[in-house]
Motif scaffolding. Structure first.
Motif, PDB file in Angstrom:
ATOM      1  N   VAL A 358       0.848  -1.197   0.000  1.00 35.65           N
ATOM      2  CA  VAL A 358       0.000   0.000   0.000  1.00 35.65           C
ATOM      3  C   VAL A 358       0.886   1.250   0.000  1.00 35.65           C
ATOM      4  CG1 VAL A 358      -1.886   1.191   1.166  1.00 35.65           C
ATOM      5  CG2 VAL A 358      -1.791  -1.279   1.215  1.00 35.65           C
ATOM      6  N   LEU A 359       2.015   1.175   0.701  1.00 37.39           N
ATOM      7  CA  LEU A 359       2.951   2.307   0.682  1.00 37.39           C
ATOM      8  C   LEU A 359       3.513   2.511  -0.727  1.00 37.39           C
ATOM      9  CD1 LEU A 359       4.763   1.664   4.063  1.00 37.39           C
ATOM     10  CD2 LEU A 359       3.528   3.741   3.445  1.00 37.39           C
ATOM     11  N   ALA A 360       3.752   1.382  -1.413  1.00 34.41           N
ATOM     12  CA  ALA A 360       4.191   1.498  -2.812  1.00 34.41           C
ATOM     13  C   ALA A 360       3.123   2.236  -3.619  1.00 34.41           C
ATOM     14  CB  ALA A 360       4.438   0.110  -3.394  1.00 34.41           C
ATOM     15  N   GLY A 361       1.858   1.907  -3.329  1.00 33.43           N
ATOM     16  CA  GLY A 361       0.753   2.581  -4.020  1.00 33.43           C
ATOM     17  C   GLY A 361       0.744   4.073  -3.716  1.00 33.43           C
ATOM     18  N   ALA A 362       0.964   4.412  -2.447  1.00 36.71           N
ATOM     19  CA  ALA A 362       0.976   5.836  -2.080  1.00 36.71           C
ATOM     20  C   ALA A 362       2.069   6.554  -2.863  1.00 36.71           C
ATOM     21  CB  ALA A 362       1.221   5.969  -0.573  1.00 36.71           C
ATOM     22  N   GLY A 363       3.236   5.907  -3.002  1.00 33.86           N
ATOM     23  CA  GLY A 363       4.329   6.510  -3.769  1.00 33.86           C
ATOM     24  C   GLY A 363       3.937   6.682  -5.226  1.00 33.86           C
ATOM     25  N   ALA A 364       3.313   5.646  -5.801  1.00 33.56           N
ATOM     26  CA  ALA A 364       2.926   5.713  -7.213  1.00 33.56           C
ATOM     27  C   ALA A 364       1.940   6.856  -7.438  1.00 33.56           C
ATOM     28  CB  ALA A 364       2.307   4.382  -7.633  1.00 33.56           C
ATOM     29  N   PHE A 365       0.973   7.011  -6.524  1.00 30.55           N
ATOM     30  CA  PHE A 365      -0.013   8.095  -6.689  1.00 30.55           C
ATOM     31  C   PHE A 365       0.622   9.463  -6.487  1.00 30.55           C
ATOM     32  CE2 PHE A 365      -3.214   4.829  -6.565  1.00 30.55           C
ATOM     33  CZ  PHE A 365      -4.000   5.270  -7.611  1.00 30.55           C
ATOM     34  N   ALA A 366       1.564   9.535  -5.564  1.00 35.96           N
ATOM     35  CA  ALA A 366       2.239  10.826  -5.381  1.00 35.96           C
ATOM     36  C   ALA A 366       2.964  11.203  -6.672  1.00 35.96           C
ATOM     37  CB  ALA A 366       3.223  10.732  -4.212  1.00 35.96           C
ATOM     38  N   LEU A 379      11.888  12.265 -13.221  1.00 32.26           N
ATOM     39  CA  LEU A 379      12.867  12.159 -12.135  1.00 32.26           C
ATOM     40  C   LEU A 379      12.467  12.978 -10.896  1.00 32.26           C
ATOM     41  CD1 LEU A 379      15.212  10.313 -12.068  1.00 32.26           C
ATOM     42  CD2 LEU A 379      16.709  12.176 -12.832  1.00 32.26           C
ATOM     43  N   PRO A 380      12.117  14.288 -11.081  1.00 32.46           N
ATOM     44  CA  PRO A 380      11.670  15.031  -9.889  1.00 32.46           C
ATOM     45  C   PRO A 380      10.435  14.395  -9.253  1.00 32.46           C
ATOM     46  CG  PRO A 380      11.887  16.511 -11.787  1.00 32.46           C
ATOM     47  CD  PRO A 380      12.157  15.136 -12.276  1.00 32.46           C
ATOM     48  N   ALA A 381       9.537  13.862 -10.106  1.00 31.00           N
ATOM     49  CA  ALA A 381       8.318  13.245  -9.556  1.00 31.00           C
ATOM     50  C   ALA A 381       8.687  12.011  -8.728  1.00 31.00           C
ATOM     51  CB  ALA A 381       7.360  12.863 -10.679  1.00 31.00           C
ATOM     52  N   LEU A 382       9.672  11.245  -9.229  1.00 29.98           N
ATOM     53  CA  LEU A 382      10.088  10.047  -8.492  1.00 29.98           C
ATOM     54  C   LEU A 382      10.694  10.436  -7.137  1.00 29.98           C
ATOM     55  CD1 LEU A 382      10.617   6.950  -8.462  1.00 29.98           C
ATOM     56  CD2 LEU A 382      12.856   7.442  -9.443  1.00 29.98           C
ATOM     57  N   ILE A 383      11.555  11.440  -7.163  1.00 27.36           N
ATOM     58  CA  ILE A 383      12.191  11.867  -5.901  1.00 27.36           C
ATOM     59  C   ILE A 383      11.126  12.429  -4.950  1.00 27.36           C
ATOM     60  CG2 ILE A 383      13.832  13.513  -4.891  1.00 27.36           C
ATOM     61  CD1 ILE A 383      15.437  13.147  -7.554  1.00 27.36           C
ATOM     62  N   GLY A 384      10.208  13.221  -5.510  1.00 29.40           N
ATOM     63  CA  GLY A 384       9.108  13.756  -4.684  1.00 29.40           C
ATOM     64  C   GLY A 384       8.283  12.628  -4.088  1.00 29.40           C
ATOM     65  N   ALA A 385       8.034  11.586  -4.905  1.00 29.84           N
ATOM     66  CA  ALA A 385       7.223  10.454  -4.422  1.00 29.84           C
ATOM     67  C   ALA A 385       7.955   9.721  -3.304  1.00 29.84           C
ATOM     68  CB  ALA A 385       6.929   9.503  -5.575  1.00 29.84           C
ATOM     69  N   MET A 386       9.283   9.595  -3.444  1.00 31.49           N
ATOM     70  CA  MET A 386      10.045   8.908  -2.386  1.00 31.49           C
ATOM     71  C   MET A 386       9.947   9.693  -1.075  1.00 31.49           C
ATOM     72  SD  MET A 386      13.392   7.810  -4.588  1.00 31.49           S
ATOM     73  CE  MET A 386      14.324   7.066  -3.259  1.00 31.49           C
ATOM     74  N   LEU A 422      -8.804   5.384   3.001  1.00 27.22           N
ATOM     75  CA  LEU A 422      -9.029   6.839   3.085  1.00 27.22           C
ATOM     76  C   LEU A 422      -8.284   7.623   2.014  1.00 27.22           C
ATOM     77  CD1 LEU A 422      -8.996   7.674   6.891  1.00 27.22           C
ATOM     78  CD2 LEU A 422     -10.919   7.353   5.355  1.00 27.22           C
ATOM     79  N   VAL A 423      -7.160   7.109   1.575  1.00 25.56           N
ATOM     80  CA  VAL A 423      -6.373   7.897   0.613  1.00 25.56           C
ATOM     81  C   VAL A 423      -6.462   7.293  -0.785  1.00 25.56           C
ATOM     82  CG1 VAL A 423      -4.096   8.841   0.097  1.00 25.56           C
ATOM     83  CG2 VAL A 423      -4.819   8.583   2.470  1.00 25.56           C
ATOM     84  N   LEU A 424      -6.027   6.036  -0.940  1.00 18.62           N
ATOM     85  CA  LEU A 424      -5.995   5.476  -2.290  1.00 18.62           C
ATOM     86  C   LEU A 424      -7.390   5.320  -2.880  1.00 18.62           C
ATOM     87  CD1 LEU A 424      -3.135   2.805  -2.290  1.00 18.62           C
ATOM     88  CD2 LEU A 424      -3.023   5.283  -2.362  1.00 18.62           C
TER      89      LEU A 424
END
Ligand SMILES: Nc1ncnc2c1ncn2[C@@H]1O[C@H](COP(=O)(O)OP(=O)(O)OP(=O)(O)O)[C@@H](O)[C@H]1O
Length: 932
Positions: A358-366, A379-386, A422-424
């Protein structure tokens, strides 16, 4: 009236939960196991009823009875075939085994019935009856409620008033004691499993017609049931019943009155997590049982094989494989990053997290949000997601700060559900069924969208996996990795060495979540949009399960595990073998049960010899042993006096009182520990000696009294802060870090705790740098030849020395030793006494020595305080104390004018009060000793 109607409906739902909750309590009370597969047993009952009633066309009653019987048989089989052989495994391993049962049953059900719902006719009347004026409830719900009440009453009565119940209750506490009383723990556990599984299967037959039959949905019924059982502390049937009803009612009311979806599923868990956090403690109690933990790798990077393997895979992806295989490899590599995240949080830090997918999902959605809504590049999106996922990971970690073990597993499962619900699942945030479109990803103008450029995408995944694996390997070898392993091995000992346990846990969750985000982005960005349904809660359980199959503490294990996860290489291979890929989840579940049952550390370690042989074939240096190289930071000769010491400090405690509920463990104790002196603290068992050390080092809060380090009051300081200020301790039960070598044990004590290490260790961990006090301790305690051994490989006496050397390596100014000579021979005890004197005299430490070996105390200490029942009985020089008639009468056990009995040696060197008297007899070397 509407409220009442919804409360009634909630009671109907709660009654269903209660049937599961009672099963959970029953199994826990009968075998000490929290059964995460209870929902799956309900599912089995539901499908069995369907087979008998619908497929075979039987009448309702025999169908229900036979479905229940299927449950009973399954319960017996699980206990007998899986859990019985795991008798000596840790509770966490047994919990993972129940997760394995869950995965296996779920996979079998999906294979046979598919993932869609199946309806089944009810054998209970479904007409609504008026319960209160204007409110109705289906007869079927009322019957289930009635069954819940009767079942609760029956279980309560059996466990309260029958001898079976009493013996079964004792099982969760102490199986050995039960066996020693002539009962068979296996038989009792089997009976409880049979009963609980039968109830679950009956519940399946009862509720299948209400909820439809669907594998995932029935399996997840475990979630509210766990919440109810947790409220009841897995002990009380009535509280579990009431809790289940309350959860049902709350969910029903929320569904009616809160328009935002997901709150109904989440609220019970939010309450439970709050309860766990409030009830927990930031450090475990002294009585906390340490568990056998999976072994961890050494994190060494073999440059040549790594370059060769990465090069070969890059070549295969770029030039050889078909798009389908490129995609399978990509999925496997993404999952490998996810299983590496499990290596960090569970393997290294020892925190079982059931929320990783689920945390992986939160990262993907971010990342998708950053790309689609903010227009960021990949790349910035990936770093932001991390970073975003790391923040969410810290939230998920909050329960871990005050709870551990199985409760933490339940809490993280709950956090995963809360995050998903609540989030995904929030349409506004994640776009519901449509998801968030992500377009074609590119880096510096190089397109690597998976649909048009699957090979490029595969290369990006390979680069991400390589960097992640290197970071995790570096982490293992660095200071932070040692700190995490120390926390996993023993939180109390870690805190006593100044390790920040809370920060360590938060960091592990944050880093693991950042890695999970990379995995989530790689998995989700293969399509055209990121969809919430991709990141379901149950796959988090599959990920943990497969990580265990591979080997949860090693990078090789994480890589192996990833091949078994859905859509990857394993699926592709089985697809090639007669379209067998749909069997992969079942095979993986069975594999998990096999690995756990065999008590081994996963496939990687089971096949380590093959890896070594392969290494030799490739003509690369043979894989070294798990211990780090003996050359690394070999201690140079360094004398105690050679290193620059911190200024000496004095510890003063006045009028100390510690109370545990009604027990006054320490009452009005005043002590002064001064530099250069050894102060002995003696007293019979239970006199309060260890509690004094616990209070001085911040492990228990005194009810009264002042503790001062020089003139600074430290009574309110945490254990860690006191350790950093120079107050060190050893433990009665040693509490060495079993997974770390002697060198690493010492390194944990003297590693600097700079915050930048949390980042720099991922890139450049550096070699172990032992400080001058640690090197001096190695020399003084003659540990040079043992540095690369694990504590378990050392003789007992050596282990005791390592425990003290570790405390000394922290360069303490005040050293509190808790029974350091227990279990040592006379000769070893004498040597230890000399060492302690050296530490006081040459190192100028203020030392408190708690000992039962009176000889040692009298010959080593400058002053002695005698405790009895928490209070000071006498104090003075050893000679004065030895002559004190109160001490002789109360503690040493005979009159001063009695003749000295024969000097029999006491090889154990420790004993209870009688033994202590004998110890005192042996102090005939000194005239005073002989008088005692
Ligand atoms: N966490 C706790 N909760 C309740 N009682 C406790 C706790 N810790 C210690 N006690 C009680 O406090 C008293 C003092 O225990 P303590 O272990 O300090 O004695 P001790 O002198 O160190 O004994 P020993 O020589 O056996 O180690 C005992 O009665 C013990 O049962």
């Amino acid at each position: 009236m509407e409220v009442v109607q919804f409360i009634l409906l909630g009671l109907g739902i709660g009654a269903i939960y209660s049937l599961l909750g009672q099963g959970l309590v029953l199994i826990y009370r009968g075998s000490g196991i929290v059964n995460f597969a209870q929902g799956s047993l309900v599912m089995v009952g539901g499908y069995a009823y369907y087979e008998f009633r619908v497929a075979a066309g039987w009448p309702a009653l025999p169908a229900v009875v036979c479905a229940t019987a299927v449950g009973v048989l399954l319960g017996v089989a699980v206990q007998h075939l899986i859990l019985r052989p795991m008798r000596t495994s840790s509770p966490i391993e047994r919990v993972i085994a129940t997760l394995g049962v869950l995965l296996t049953l779920q996979a079998a059900a999906v294979l046979r019935y598919g993932v869609g719902p199946i309806s089944v006719p009810s054998f209970l009347p479904t007409d609504a009856v008026e319960v209160l004026p204007g409110t109705t409830l289906g007869v079927d719900r009322l019957v289930i409620l009635l069954i819940g009440v009767l079942l609760t009453a029956a279980l309560y009565a059996v466990f309260r008033w029958t001898s079976f119940g009493r013996v079964a209750s004792a099982m969760a506490e102490n199986q050995r004691a039960v066996a020693s009383l002539g009962h068979s723990p296996d038989r009792i556990a089997t009976a409880n499993w049979a009963l609980a599984a039968g109830i679950a299967a009956l519940a399946g037959a009862l509720i299948g017609p209400i909820t439809y039959l669907q594998p995932t949905q029935l399996t997840l019924l475990i979630v509210p049931a766990l919440a109810a059982a947790l409220l009841a502390r897995f002990v009380s049937f009535p509280i579990a019943f009431a809790g289940a009803l309350a959860i049902g009612v709350v969910q029903s009311l929320i569904t009616r009155y809160v328009t935002v979806t997901g709150w109904g599923d989440s609220v019970p868990f939010i309450v439970i997590i709050a309860y766990l956090v409030l009830r927990g403690s930031s450090l475990p109690l002294r009585s906390h049982v340490l568990e056998r933990l999976p072994s961890v790798g050494d994190g060494r990077i073999r440059v040549v094989p790594t370059v060769v393997i990465v090069g070969v895979f890059a070549f295969l992806i770029a030039f050889v494989v078909s798009p389908v295989w490129a995609q399978a490899l990509t999925v496997t590599m993404a999952f490998a990053i996810l299983t590496l995240s499990v290596t960090v949080v569970t393997g290294y830090a020892g925190q079982l997290s059931l929320a990783q997918y689920v945390l992986a999902g939160a990262g993907a959605f971010a990342a998708a949000t950053f790309v689609h809504r903010a227009g960021w590049g990949f790349l910035p999106a990936l770093i932001g997601a991390m970073l975003a996922a790391a923040l969410v990971g810290v939230l998920v970690a909050l329960p871990a700060l005050r709870t551990r073990g199985i409760n933490l597993a339940i809490a993280t499962l709950g956090m995963g559900i809360v995050l998903f619900s609540l989030v995904l699942s929030d349409f506004a945030l994640t776009g519901g069924d449509v998801g968030i479109p992500i377009g074609e990803p590119s880096i510096f103008g190089w397109d690597f969208g998976a649909i048009r450029h699957p090979y490029n995408y595969g290369l990006v995944a390979l680069a991400a996996l390589t960097l992640s694996a290197l970071a995790v390997a570096n982490l293992r070898r660095g200071r932070v990795g040692r700190r995490l392993l120390a926390v996993r091995s023993n939180e109390r000992a870690a805190a006593a060495l100044g390790v920040n346990v809370l920060v360590g846990k938060l960091y592990a969750f944050a880093l693991a979540s950042a890695l999970a985000a990379v995995a989530g982005v790689l998995l989700a960005f293969q399509g055209v949009a990121v969809l919430p349904a991709q990141f379901d809660v149950l796959t988090s359980i599959t990920v943990i399960g497969m990580a265990v199959v591979g080997g949860i503490g090693t990078i090789g294990g994480a890589l192996l595990a990833s091949t078994l996860l859905p859509g990857g290489v394993g699926t592709q291979i089985l697809h090639g073998v007669d379209n067998l890929e749909s069997y992969l989840p079942l095979v993986s579940g069975l594999f998990l049960l096999y690995v756990l049952r065999s008590g081994r550390n996963g496939l990687y370690e089971m096949n380590a010899h093959l890896v070594r042989r392969l290494g030799r074939l490739l003509r690369v240096p043979a894989l070294p042993s798990r211990a780090p190289s003996a050359r690394a930071a070999a201690p140079e000769p360094a004398g105690a006096a050679q290193h620059e010491r911190r200024p000496s400090r004095r510890l003063h405690v006045a009028d100390l009182r510690v109370q545990f509920g009604g027990v006054v463990a320490v009452d009005g104790v005043t002590l002064d520990l001064v530099p250069g002196e050894v102060h002995g603290l003696i007293g019979p068992n239970g006199a309060g000696k260890t509690t004094v050390i616990d209070a001085l080092t911040g492990f228990v809060r005194p009810t009264r009294g002042a503790i001062k380090l020089d003139d600074e009051p430290i009574g309110q300081w945490s254990a860690r802060r006191r350790a950093r200020a120079g107050v060190a301790r050893s433990f009665q039960s040693l509490e060495l870090f079993a997974d770390l070598s002697v060198r690493e044990n010492l390194a944990v004590a003297c590693d600097d705790d700079g915050a930048r290490r949390y980042v720099s260790d991922l890139v450049a961990p550096g070699r172990i740098q032992l400080t001058a006090p640690a090197l001096a301790a190695i020399r003084e305690f003659r540990l040079t030849d043992d540095l690369d051994r694990k504590p378990g490989a050392l003789a007992f006496g050596k282990r005791r020395l390592v425990a003290i050397a570790r405390a000394v390596a922290a360069d303490p100014r005040v050293l509190l030793l808790d029974e350091p000579a227990a279990g040592l021979s006379d000769e070893e005890a004498r040597e230890l006494g000399a060492l302690i004197r050296t530490l006081a005299r040459d190192w100028d430490m203020s030392i408190l020595l708690v000992e039962h070996n009176v000889d040692l105390v009298l010959s080593t200490c400058d002053r002695v305080t005698v405790l009895e029942a928490g209070a000071v009985l006498a104090r003075g020089t050893p000679q004065e104390v030895a002559r004190d008639p109160r001490v002789v009468a109360a503690y040493l056990g005979r009159e001063t004018d009695e003749p000295n009995p024969a000097d029999e040696p006491n090889p154990a060197g420790e004993a209870g009060p009688a033994g202590e008297a004998r110890e005192a007899d042996e102090s005939d070397d000194s005239a005073e000793g002989a008088r005692v």
